[in-house]
Design a protein around this motif. Sequence first.
Motif, PDB file in Angstrom:
ATOM      1  N   ASP A   1      21.523   2.418   1.179  1.00 46.32           N
ATOM      2  CA  ASP A   1      21.958   2.148   2.553  1.00 46.32           C
ATOM      3  C   ASP A   1      21.068   2.879   3.550  1.00 46.32           C
ATOM      4  OD1 ASP A   1      24.010   0.616   1.565  1.00 46.32           O
ATOM      5  OD2 ASP A   1      25.542   2.177   1.765  1.00 46.32           O
ATOM      6  N   LEU A   2      20.749   4.148   3.239  1.00 48.02           N
ATOM      7  CA  LEU A   2      19.900   4.936   4.131  1.00 48.02           C
ATOM      8  C   LEU A   2      18.497   4.342   4.200  1.00 48.02           C
ATOM      9  CD1 LEU A   2      19.924   7.509   5.872  1.00 48.02           C
ATOM     10  CD2 LEU A   2      19.128   8.775   3.850  1.00 48.02           C
ATOM     11  N   ARG A   3      17.980   3.859   3.073  1.00 45.32           N
ATOM     12  CA  ARG A   3      16.656   3.239   3.034  1.00 45.32           C
ATOM     13  C   ARG A   3      16.627   1.977   3.909  1.00 45.32           C
ATOM     14  NH1 ARG A   3      12.424   3.118  -0.996  1.00 45.32           N
ATOM     15  NH2 ARG A   3      13.640   4.678  -2.094  1.00 45.32           N
ATOM     16  N   THR A   4      17.671   1.151   3.796  1.00 46.57           N
ATOM     17  CA  THR A   4      17.731  -0.084   4.581  1.00 46.57           C
ATOM     18  C   THR A   4      17.712   0.220   6.082  1.00 46.57           C
ATOM     19  OG1 THR A   4      18.963  -1.206   2.833  1.00 46.57           O
ATOM     20  CG2 THR A   4      19.122  -2.139   5.064  1.00 46.57           C
ATOM     21  N   LEU A   5      18.488   1.246   6.471  1.00 47.45           N
ATOM     22  CA  LEU A   5      18.538   1.609   7.889  1.00 47.45           C
ATOM     23  C   LEU A   5      17.186   2.121   8.370  1.00 47.45           C
ATOM     24  CD1 LEU A   5      20.111   2.040  10.495  1.00 47.45           C
ATOM     25  CD2 LEU A   5      20.854   4.268   9.598  1.00 47.45           C
ATOM     26  N   ALA A   6      16.505   2.955   7.549  1.00 49.07           N
ATOM     27  CA  ALA A   6      15.204   3.485   7.950  1.00 49.07           C
ATOM     28  C   ALA A   6      14.199   2.361   8.156  1.00 49.07           C
ATOM     29  CB  ALA A   6      14.697   4.478   6.901  1.00 49.07           C
ATOM     30  N   VAL A   7      14.198   1.372   7.295  1.00 50.22           N
ATOM     31  CA  VAL A   7      13.280   0.233   7.424  1.00 50.22           C
ATOM     32  C   VAL A   7      13.609  -0.580   8.675  1.00 50.22           C
ATOM     33  CG1 VAL A   7      12.564  -1.944   6.365  1.00 50.22           C
ATOM     34  CG2 VAL A   7      12.784   0.119   4.958  1.00 50.22           C
ATOM     35  N   GLN A   8      14.916  -0.763   8.945  1.00 54.07           N
ATOM     36  CA  GLN A   8      15.308  -1.502  10.151  1.00 54.07           C
ATOM     37  C   GLN A   8      14.828  -0.792  11.422  1.00 54.07           C
ATOM     38  OE1 GLN A   8      19.572  -1.856   9.757  1.00 54.07           O
ATOM     39  NE2 GLN A   8      19.456  -3.705   8.490  1.00 54.07           N
ATOM     40  N   VAL A   9      14.969   0.536  11.451  1.00 54.76           N
ATOM     41  CA  VAL A   9      14.507   1.294  12.625  1.00 54.76           C
ATOM     42  C   VAL A   9      12.988   1.181  12.739  1.00 54.76           C
ATOM     43  CG1 VAL A   9      14.345   3.578  13.668  1.00 54.76           C
ATOM     44  CG2 VAL A   9      16.462   2.886  12.513  1.00 54.76           C
ATOM     45  N   ARG A  10      12.293   1.334  11.593  1.00 55.68           N
ATOM     46  CA  ARG A  10      10.827   1.240  11.626  1.00 55.68           C
ATOM     47  C   ARG A  10      10.370  -0.105  12.179  1.00 55.68           C
ATOM     48  NH1 ARG A  10       8.048   0.277   5.968  1.00 55.68           N
ATOM     49  NH2 ARG A  10       9.069  -1.720   6.431  1.00 55.68           N
ATOM     50  N   ASP A  11      11.012  -1.183  11.760  1.00 56.87           N
ATOM     51  CA  ASP A  11      10.559  -2.525  12.146  1.00 56.87           C
ATOM     52  C   ASP A  11      10.754  -2.812  13.634  1.00 56.87           C
ATOM     53  OD1 ASP A  11       9.869  -2.885   9.532  1.00 56.87           O
ATOM     54  OD2 ASP A  11      11.597  -4.143   8.997  1.00 56.87           O
ATOM     55  N   ARG A  12      11.548  -2.002  14.325  1.00 54.90           N
ATOM     56  CA  ARG A  12      11.777  -2.216  15.753  1.00 54.90           C
ATOM     57  C   ARG A  12      10.583  -1.792  16.596  1.00 54.90           C
ATOM     58  NH1 ARG A  12      16.971  -3.570  16.772  1.00 54.90           N
ATOM     59  NH2 ARG A  12      16.685  -3.193  19.003  1.00 54.90           N
ATOM     60  N   PHE A  13       9.605  -1.071  15.965  1.00 58.53           N
ATOM     61  CA  PHE A  13       8.471  -0.578  16.746  1.00 58.53           C
ATOM     62  C   PHE A  13       7.282  -1.537  16.739  1.00 58.53           C
ATOM     63  CE2 PHE A  13      10.847   3.277  15.752  1.00 58.53           C
ATOM     64  CZ  PHE A  13      10.956   3.847  17.012  1.00 58.53           C
ATOM     65  N   GLY A  14       7.388  -2.661  16.026  1.00 57.08           N
ATOM     66  CA  GLY A  14       6.334  -3.666  16.053  1.00 57.08           C
ATOM     67  C   GLY A  14       5.008  -3.105  15.575  1.00 57.08           C
ATOM     68  N   SER A  15       3.950  -3.302  16.394  1.00 56.82           N
ATOM     69  CA  SER A  15       2.607  -2.894  15.990  1.00 56.82           C
ATOM     70  C   SER A  15       2.268  -1.466  16.407  1.00 56.82           C
ATOM     71  CB  SER A  15       1.566  -3.848  16.579  1.00 56.82           C
ATOM     72  OG  SER A  15       1.639  -3.809  18.004  1.00 56.82           O
ATOM     73  N   GLU A  16       3.173  -0.801  17.097  1.00 58.80           N
ATOM     74  CA  GLU A  16       2.911   0.569  17.519  1.00 58.80           C
ATOM     75  C   GLU A  16       3.135   1.527  16.350  1.00 58.80           C
ATOM     76  OE1 GLU A  16       3.880   3.549  21.265  1.00 58.80           O
ATOM     77  OE2 GLU A  16       5.103   1.751  20.918  1.00 58.80           O
ATOM     78  N   ALA A  17       2.201   2.456  16.140  1.00 49.94           N
ATOM     79  CA  ALA A  17       2.274   3.386  15.005  1.00 49.94           C
ATOM     80  C   ALA A  17       3.571   4.186  15.060  1.00 49.94           C
ATOM     81  CB  ALA A  17       1.079   4.323  15.003  1.00 49.94           C
TER      82      ALA A  17
END
Length: 886
Positions: free
Chosen positions: A794-810
């Motif tokens: 569950d924690l992994r899924t949330l981390a990936v979802q947050v990461r994907d919100r930043f688009g192409s920005e590092a």
Amino acid sequence: MKTAEIAQRYLTYFEKQGHTIVPSASLVTDDPALLFTVAGMVPFIPYLSGDVPAPYKRAADNQKCIRTNDIEEVGKTPRHGTFFQMLGNWSFGDYFKEGAIRYAWELLTTPEADGGLGFDPKDLWVTVYEEDDEARDLWLRLTDLPDERIQRLGKDTNYWSTGLPGPAGPCSEIFFDRGPAYGIDGGPATDDDRYVEIWNLVFMQYEITDVKSKYDFTIVGELPAKNIDTGMGLERIAFLKQGVDNMYETDQVRPVLDKAVELSGRTYGADHEDDVRFRVIADHVRSSLMLLSDGVTPSNEGRGYILRRLMRRAIRAMRLLGVDGPTFADLFAASRDAMKDAYPIVGEEYDRLSAYALAEEATFLRTLAAGSEILDESVAQTKAAGGAELSGSQAFLLHDTYGFPIDLTLEIAEEAGISVDRAAFDTLMQEQRARAKADARSRKRQLADTSVYRDFRAQGETVFTGYTDLETESRILGILVDGHPAQRATAGQIAEVILAETALYAESGGQVADKGVIVGPGFELDVLDVQKPVPGLISHTVEVASGEVGVGQPATTVVDVANRRAARQAHSATHLVHAALRDTLGKGATQAGSLNRAGYMRFDFAWGQALSDATKSEIEEIAGNAVRDNLEVTTRVLPLAEAKELGAMALFGEKYGDTVRMVDIGGPWSRELCAGTHVSSSAEIGLISLVGESSVGASTRRVEALVGQNAFRELAAERAIVSQLTSSLKAPRDELPARIAELQANLKAAEKKIAQFEAKALGDRAPQLAETATRVGSQLLVAQSIGTAGSGDDLRTLAVQVRDRFGSEAAVVALAAEVNGRPVVIVATNDAARAAGAKAGVLAKAAAAALGGGGGGRDDVAQGGGADVAAIPAALQAVTAGLAAG
């Protein structure tokens, strides 16, 4: 001259010289300081030490031995083998140095046509202890050896002791000169392979004490009865008489080597390294077969570990010869054919013995496959991190936990272009060996000095009356307090008591010791344990409940009747279950160990797979029918050979003399050699209820059962539970399984819905968490604790979802949570962050270090964990620091 013929000539010669021919003892010794019979003298230690009177004045034997302390030398020298046979002749207070020297020389130099071994005297050398003028003078007087071929050597080679207080003495060794092609001249003192020791004569004439080392001790004086202990290595004589270069090429070993050559397609004699591997295989397969034939099975400890190591070294050697698949079916069959004439059991029991070998081979081949995957991953991680060396700790983990050989680790790592920190690996191995040696030394120090029982045993064997009597009048022969002889013991003291007769059963054959008391004029002793410290002697460990007990007083042993009755029921039930197993599974289901105590039995047997519920029910029913049929239980004392002819089964781990006790239940249906106590008819056993079935090794299963009243109590408890369930679930007993299955399905569905709600709730937090991002250098970082989470996924899924919100920005996202009471950190990076040098695995490892644990993973998503939930803030700070530094 074949190996078996050499042994027969030896035994025939000494039989003509008035020696009793003694059969070989088992490779599994009774000596608690040893795992195996490591030398020909081990079975005779009680006689040599004087703890037990020898039943003969002179004896001879061909003793099976296993010794693995020089296992790394196997295949490299002409004479190192793990299994070997020692031809011995023994004198217990009869002939001494002169007789031993005369017999050895005569047998060795008598022509083959006259029954001797036909050695040319000019090829023989002798060594004596440097201070033993008597032995040197005897060699000169009794033989035609010239003085220059009798060499004096020191204590390190020519003085024998056990390293413990007790008997010791000088020895004299006979060597065969193989000629100048095998080394330099100079005799045995040159310590060269040219001179092969073939016979060692130990003159046991002194008693030593104050032992600081094997060579540093004080001689107390001469033994009252001087003994002769000699040994001649059968394999060494065989390779010399057969004209081959080493023991691996003799008739009992070479067939396995030839089969390995055939399977590998390589040539013996063409490459030194391959030759060593061929010889290792030949030796280890034969040793494994002989260990299996004496009841040892592969395991991770003790004797079983040694057997497993031998097998796995053979498998590894075949792999290095280019054979990756199974080979034991062929190799063990070759060893069987070479050894069955000398040891018929390897042919008679081959199907059972080979089943263990084939199962172990299959298991280790799977281990090699799994270990290769783990090693491949470790190599990949090392290279990905820019390293060129696999850590010694990782190599040791593969070796110690997965049984993965270090040479295979080195080979695979080299193929991948990296090295292994061998120095660190060797250090860890040395530390492990040091711990093992310390444990062994500790165990040896803790062993009771059996010489304290010598005077008691000299008065005769303890008479066990417990087969027919539950009370027996006797007298106190001796008392030991803290391991030392004492004249009396007083209230509250723990002591050992030796009696002339006893009704109390001493632990043996899987049956635990009786409970009871020992009473006499003015004293009562609670019996804590009953053992046989030396053969033929029974010792009672007691606590003095009242009064004072003294040597010479009359005493009566009183057995706890209820406990004995329940123990008899359990032991007889074990015999019924064994017979039922063989009826159901076949003759291959033979005993591999047992434990019987009041109301409980445990039985280990050879079998390679779990028993089905139907099979367990059938076994229980067959045993129950035997109880119902009220089968007669009879016992007979008869010669061992006659018992075997009648089909009596010998039990695992038991040692038998010429006369044995045979227990029949229902005539031949259950017929076993057994010294335990039993019911008089099977109906007395009562209920037998199987309560467990499990694996205890690659090809060994275990069944457990409650017996008699214990079985009734267990069934009553289960009935009470069923009654509670029918009341709580409002369902009849017959409908309980369906009702419980329905509740489980409902619960699973509810848990799935809850998980979905929790996951959605976590996902809803993604926008809020993304807004907490701060800039670290050129990258954005979210480093937050979310409190608790249902799982790491569950924690992994949330981390990936947050990461994907930043688009192409590092961006780098590090989320932490408490999962099932432990801290977990997930680090996720996007493409731009990785291009800037951020690696999730490195950052997760830094976070895990702060948590007191470990972590790592891929560059895009990685996980770390530990034990300290309070350290979560420090873990997130470690991620921030790591990103800033990178």
